[in-house]
Design a protein around this motif. Structure first.
Motif, PDB file in Angstrom:
ATOM      1  N   GLU A 168       0.826  -1.214   0.000  1.00 19.17           N
ATOM      2  CA  GLU A 168       0.000   0.000   0.000  1.00 19.17           C
ATOM      3  C   GLU A 168       0.859   1.262   0.000  1.00 19.17           C
ATOM      4  OE1 GLU A 168      -3.174   0.092   2.869  1.00 19.17           O
ATOM      5  OE2 GLU A 168      -3.694  -1.999   2.445  1.00 19.17           O
ATOM      6  N   ALA A 169       1.865   1.303   0.838  1.00 25.39           N
ATOM      7  CA  ALA A 169       2.744   2.478   0.902  1.00 25.39           C
ATOM      8  C   ALA A 169       3.508   2.652  -0.410  1.00 25.39           C
ATOM      9  CB  ALA A 169       3.717   2.345   2.070  1.00 25.39           C
ATOM     10  N   ILE A 170       3.980   1.557  -0.974  1.00 24.55           N
ATOM     11  CA  ILE A 170       4.730   1.612  -2.225  1.00 24.55           C
ATOM     12  C   ILE A 170       3.846   2.137  -3.350  1.00 24.55           C
ATOM     13  CG2 ILE A 170       5.772   0.165  -4.018  1.00 24.55           C
ATOM     14  CD1 ILE A 170       6.934  -1.539  -1.652  1.00 24.55           C
ATOM     15  N   GLU A 171       2.648   1.593  -3.483  1.00 22.62           N
ATOM     16  CA  GLU A 171       1.756   2.036  -4.559  1.00 22.62           C
ATOM     17  C   GLU A 171       1.358   3.492  -4.374  1.00 22.62           C
ATOM     18  OE1 GLU A 171      -1.300  -1.000  -4.725  1.00 22.62           O
ATOM     19  OE2 GLU A 171      -0.042  -2.258  -6.017  1.00 22.62           O
ATOM     20  N   ARG A 172       1.233   3.932  -3.138  1.00 20.64           N
ATOM     21  CA  ARG A 172       0.934   5.341  -2.876  1.00 20.64           C
ATOM     22  C   ARG A 172       2.112   6.212  -3.343  1.00 20.64           C
ATOM     23  NH1 ARG A 172      -1.153   4.315   1.699  1.00 20.64           N
ATOM     24  NH2 ARG A 172       0.757   4.433   2.911  1.00 20.64           N
ATOM     25  N   GLU A 173       3.341   5.783  -3.039  1.00 15.67           N
ATOM     26  CA  GLU A 173       4.529   6.548  -3.455  1.00 15.67           C
ATOM     27  C   GLU A 173       4.703   6.553  -4.963  1.00 15.67           C
ATOM     28  OE1 GLU A 173       8.168   5.545  -1.324  1.00 15.67           O
ATOM     29  OE2 GLU A 173       6.952   5.088   0.451  1.00 15.67           O
ATOM     30  N   VAL A 174       4.478   5.409  -5.598  1.00 12.94           N
ATOM     31  CA  VAL A 174       4.621   5.317  -7.050  1.00 12.94           C
ATOM     32  C   VAL A 174       3.494   6.082  -7.748  1.00 12.94           C
ATOM     33  CG1 VAL A 174       4.569   3.705  -9.006  1.00 12.94           C
ATOM     34  CG2 VAL A 174       5.924   3.165  -6.994  1.00 12.94           C
ATOM     35  N   GLY A 175       2.333   6.095  -7.120  1.00 12.50           N
ATOM     36  CA  GLY A 175       1.206   6.824  -7.691  1.00 12.50           C
ATOM     37  C   GLY A 175       0.298   5.982  -8.562  1.00 12.50           C
ATOM     38  N   SER A 176       0.442   4.646  -8.490  1.00 17.03           N
ATOM     39  CA  SER A 176      -0.432   3.775  -9.272  1.00 17.03           C
ATOM     40  C   SER A 176      -0.412   2.363  -8.706  1.00 17.03           C
ATOM     41  CB  SER A 176      -0.006   3.745 -10.744  1.00 17.03           C
ATOM     42  OG  SER A 176       1.264   3.145 -10.881  1.00 17.03           O
ATOM     43  N   LYS A 177      -1.401   1.592  -9.086  1.00 18.85           N
ATOM     44  CA  LYS A 177      -1.444   0.175  -8.727  1.00 18.85           C
ATOM     45  C   LYS A 177      -0.355  -0.535  -9.530  1.00 18.85           C
ATOM     46  CE  LYS A 177      -5.099   0.113  -6.061  1.00 18.85           C
ATOM     47  NZ  LYS A 177      -4.933  -0.102  -4.642  1.00 18.85           N
ATOM     48  N   LEU A 178       0.267  -1.521  -8.898  1.00 18.52           N
ATOM     49  CA  LEU A 178       1.340  -2.266  -9.551  1.00 18.52           C
ATOM     50  C   LEU A 178       0.944  -3.724  -9.696  1.00 18.52           C
ATOM     51  CD1 LEU A 178       4.332  -0.799  -7.503  1.00 18.52           C
ATOM     52  CD2 LEU A 178       3.522  -0.083  -9.767  1.00 18.52           C
ATOM     53  N   ALA A 179       1.573  -4.393 -10.630  1.00 13.47           N
ATOM     54  CA  ALA A 179       1.425  -5.843 -10.784  1.00 13.47           C
ATOM     55  C   ALA A 179       2.492  -6.493  -9.904  1.00 13.47           C
ATOM     56  CB  ALA A 179       1.618  -6.240 -12.248  1.00 13.47           C
ATOM     57  N   TRP A 180       2.061  -7.323  -8.954  1.00 12.66           N
ATOM     58  CA  TRP A 180       2.959  -8.004  -8.028  1.00 12.66           C
ATOM     59  C   TRP A 180       3.022  -9.466  -8.456  1.00 12.66           C
ATOM     60  CZ3 TRP A 180       5.451  -5.346  -4.082  1.00 12.66           C
ATOM     61  CH2 TRP A 180       5.056  -4.011  -3.927  1.00 12.66           C
ATOM     62  N   ILE A 212      10.685   6.162 -18.679  1.00 14.50           N
ATOM     63  CA  ILE A 212      11.760   6.823 -17.940  1.00 14.50           C
ATOM     64  C   ILE A 212      11.242   7.333 -16.594  1.00 14.50           C
ATOM     65  CG2 ILE A 212      13.282   8.855 -17.903  1.00 14.50           C
ATOM     66  CD1 ILE A 212      13.600   8.378 -20.985  1.00 14.50           C
ATOM     67  N   HIS A 213      10.102   7.979 -16.603  1.00 10.68           N
ATOM     68  CA  HIS A 213       9.514   8.458 -15.346  1.00 10.68           C
ATOM     69  C   HIS A 213       9.310   7.286 -14.388  1.00 10.68           C
ATOM     70  CE1 HIS A 213       7.003  10.660 -12.521  1.00 10.68           C
ATOM     71  NE2 HIS A 213       6.160   9.643 -12.591  1.00 10.68           N
ATOM     72  N   GLY A 214       8.772   6.194 -14.905  1.00  9.09           N
ATOM     73  CA  GLY A 214       8.524   5.020 -14.070  1.00  9.09           C
ATOM     74  C   GLY A 214       9.793   4.401 -13.522  1.00  9.09           C
ATOM     75  N   LEU A 215      10.804   4.265 -14.344  1.00  9.77           N
ATOM     76  CA  LEU A 215      12.074   3.705 -13.882  1.00  9.77           C
ATOM     77  C   LEU A 215      12.669   4.535 -12.749  1.00  9.77           C
ATOM     78  CD1 LEU A 215      13.626   2.739 -17.305  1.00  9.77           C
ATOM     79  CD2 LEU A 215      13.228   1.168 -15.418  1.00  9.77           C
ATOM     80  N   LEU A 216      12.666   5.836 -12.940  1.00  4.55           N
ATOM     81  CA  LEU A 216      13.237   6.707 -11.915  1.00  4.55           C
ATOM     82  C   LEU A 216      12.395   6.678 -10.638  1.00  4.55           C
ATOM     83  CD1 LEU A 216      14.378   9.681 -14.171  1.00  4.55           C
ATOM     84  CD2 LEU A 216      15.761   7.796 -13.258  1.00  4.55           C
ATOM     85  N   GLN A 217      11.078   6.608 -10.791  1.00  7.17           N
ATOM     86  CA  GLN A 217      10.200   6.517  -9.623  1.00  7.17           C
ATOM     87  C   GLN A 217      10.426   5.204  -8.888  1.00  7.17           C
ATOM     88  OE1 GLN A 217       7.994   8.967  -8.459  1.00  7.17           O
ATOM     89  NE2 GLN A 217       8.021   7.617  -6.686  1.00  7.17           N
ATOM     90  N   PHE A 218      10.586   4.117  -9.637  1.00 10.60           N
ATOM     91  CA  PHE A 218      10.851   2.816  -9.011  1.00 10.60           C
ATOM     92  C   PHE A 218      12.148   2.860  -8.224  1.00 10.60           C
ATOM     93  CE2 PHE A 218       7.356   0.564 -10.346  1.00 10.60           C
ATOM     94  CZ  PHE A 218       7.496  -0.808 -10.305  1.00 10.60           C
ATOM     95  N   ARG A 219      13.180   3.415  -8.811  1.00 10.67           N
ATOM     96  CA  ARG A 219      14.476   3.469  -8.126  1.00 10.67           C
ATOM     97  C   ARG A 219      14.359   4.270  -6.826  1.00 10.67           C
ATOM     98  NH1 ARG A 219      19.005   2.008 -10.660  1.00 10.67           N
ATOM     99  NH2 ARG A 219      20.246   3.670  -9.773  1.00 10.67           N
ATOM    100  N   GLU A 220      13.650   5.375  -6.889  1.00 11.19           N
ATOM    101  CA  GLU A 220      13.483   6.200  -5.696  1.00 11.19           C
ATOM    102  C   GLU A 220      12.654   5.469  -4.639  1.00 11.19           C
ATOM    103  OE1 GLU A 220      11.152  10.279  -4.580  1.00 11.19           O
ATOM    104  OE2 GLU A 220      12.304  10.266  -6.440  1.00 11.19           O
ATOM    105  N   THR A 221      11.584   4.835  -5.060  1.00 13.89           N
ATOM    106  CA  THR A 221      10.671   4.165  -4.128  1.00 13.89           C
ATOM    107  C   THR A 221      11.271   2.918  -3.525  1.00 13.89           C
ATOM    108  OG1 THR A 221       8.763   5.033  -5.336  1.00 13.89           O
ATOM    109  CG2 THR A 221       8.380   3.114  -3.921  1.00 13.89           C
TER     110      THR A 221
END
Length: 142
Positions: free
Chosen positions: A79-91, A125-134
């Motif tokens: 939940e915290a990760i998806e909130r930080e990324v800003g979208s639902k993720l496939a786990w 690119i936005h997603g990759l950088l967001q993933f690295r930060e998160t």
């Protein structure tokens, strides 16, 4: 050829925006990018990025049991990760494989017009950088 050109432009754009993210200098024959993010996880934008939907994700490089333990530990923070990324993720635990995947997907095709391909590249690119930060601080202790 179209895949190579897409990923070559994506790598160029990524290095202009965040040169410290990868030591890759060119995309050879592969249609993906390899971006190490610590000792544990590899961020990749792979072949599915263009035909089946663009995505960014994390795939562990440890042995199978360690991968699953790390995935489960990270997923407990979903939940915290998806909130930080800003979208639902496939786990995707991928129990029959060595790696695991956490990804975000969007529709895309290598046959899109150049302006739409640029939008996909910007999105990746936005997603990759967001993933690295998160995920960066969450991965290091594992």
């Amino acid at each position: 050829q179209a895949y190579h050109e897409f990923f070559d432009r994506l790598l160029t754009s990524l290095k202009q925006r965040a040169p410290e993210v990868t030591q890759m200098t060119q995309v050879r024959h592969q249609s993906w990018l390899y971006l190490p993010s610590g000792e544990v996880v590899l961020d990749t934008v792979g072949p599915s990025t263009v035909d089946n939907g663009s995505g960014w994700g994390s795939t562990s490089t440890w042995g199978t049991s360690k991968n699953k333990e790390a995935f489960d530990a990270i997923k407990s923070q979903r939940e915290a990760i998806e909130r930080e990324v800003g979208s639902k993720l496939a786990w995707e635990r991928l129990d029959d494989a060595q790696g695991c995947r956490i990804a975000s997907y969007t529709a895309g095709s290598i046959n899109y017009a150049p302006d739409r391909l640029q939008e996909l590249s910007d999105w990746a690119i936005h997603g990759l950088l967001q993933f690295r930060e998160t995920f960066g601080d969450r991965i290091r202790p594992l």
